[in-house]
Design a protein around this motif. Structure first.
Motif, PDB file in Angstrom:
ATOM      1  N   PHE A 199     161.966  61.086 -59.264  1.00 38.67           N
ATOM      2  CA  PHE A 199     161.803  61.374 -60.969  1.00 38.67           C
ATOM      3  C   PHE A 199     159.555  60.965 -60.350  1.00 38.67           C
ATOM      4  N   VAL A 200     160.125  60.040 -59.835  1.00 36.43           N
ATOM      5  CA  VAL A 200     158.864  59.218 -59.127  1.00 36.43           C
ATOM      6  C   VAL A 200     157.645  60.441 -58.625  1.00 36.43           C
ATOM      7  N   ALA A 201     158.239  60.841 -57.547  1.00 40.96           N
ATOM      8  CA  ALA A 201     157.562  61.481 -56.960  1.00 40.96           C
ATOM      9  C   ALA A 201     157.019  63.140 -57.628  1.00 40.96           C
TER      10      ALA A 201
ATOM     11  N   GLY B 227     153.348  63.388 -58.083  1.00 41.18           N
ATOM     12  CA  GLY B 227     152.807  64.543 -56.782  1.00 41.18           C
ATOM     13  C   GLY B 227     152.395  65.667 -57.731  1.00 41.18           C
ATOM     14  N   GLY B 228     153.530  66.292 -59.100  1.00 42.11           N
ATOM     15  CA  GLY B 228     152.380  67.219 -59.795  1.00 42.11           C
ATOM     16  C   GLY B 228     151.871  66.771 -60.004  1.00 42.11           C
TER      17      GLY B 228
ATOM     18  N   PHE C 126     151.332  69.727 -67.340  1.00 42.50           N
ATOM     19  CA  PHE C 126     151.190  69.747 -65.792  1.00 42.50           C
ATOM     20  C   PHE C 126     150.276  71.507 -66.622  1.00 42.50           C
ATOM     21  N   LEU C 127     150.517  72.193 -67.642  1.00 40.18           N
ATOM     22  CA  LEU C 127     149.558  73.162 -68.275  1.00 40.18           C
ATOM     23  C   LEU C 127     148.371  73.014 -68.914  1.00 40.18           C
ATOM     24  N   TRP C 128     148.114  71.448 -68.913  1.00 42.12           N
ATOM     25  CA  TRP C 128     146.623  70.979 -69.704  1.00 42.12           C
ATOM     26  C   TRP C 128     145.540  71.329 -68.661  1.00 42.12           C
TER      27      TRP C 128
END
Length: 150
Positions: free
Chosen positions: A10-12, A16-17, A85-87
């Motif tokens: 979850f942290v990755a 990562g994302g 992640f869309l911002w």
């Protein structure tokens, strides 16, 4: 999956994302040319702040997953990650601060919904999202100011 591996995954995902999205949508000259409010922080502050926030968000996601894979809390966590992640692609990639403002307001609503949802059943996860809510509130104000000034 072990508890430790769940936290690592979850942290990755969050870190990562965030790194991939950030690297794929750099601010660039266009952003530098925008009029920004006086309270705009220096560019170097965003990376360290997001590193810490993504780690907290990942931990909260792992805790939520371990308490119920198909829960409302997990749906809220995953949905806010999508909006998060869309911002950057909306603001920096498409150069559409107005569209990004809509995204960040919806993101803030989901962050707050997550806090409310987790408050009684997992106060630690709710509290892990408080700094995130504060920072996204500040960034929403910054985004709105950029829309207004430009």
């Amino acid at each position: 999956m072990s508890r430790t591996l769940t936290y690592v995954v979850f942290v990755a995902i969050a870190l990562g994302g965030g790194v991939v999205i950030g690297a794929s949508n750099p601010p660039g000259e266009w952003y530098q040319s925008l009029v920004k409010p006086a309270f705009n922080p220096p560019d170097w502050i965003f990376g360290p702040v997001w590193f810490v926030l993504y780690a907290l968000v990942g931990i909260a996601g792992a805790r939520t997953w371990l308490r119920g894979h198909l829960s409302i809390g997990m749906l809220l966590w995953a949905s806010q990650m999508v909006l998060n992640f869309l911002w950057s692609p909306s603001f920096f990639g498409l150069r559409m601060p107005s569209a990004a403002l809509v995204v960040i307001v919806l993101l803030l609503a989901l962050i707050l919904a997550f806090v409310v949802n987790r408050w009684k059943s997992d106060r630690i996860s709710a509290l892990l999202f408080i700094p995130y809510a504060v920072w996204v509130s500040f960034e929403a104000l910054l985004n709105a100011s950029i829309v207004y000034l430009n």
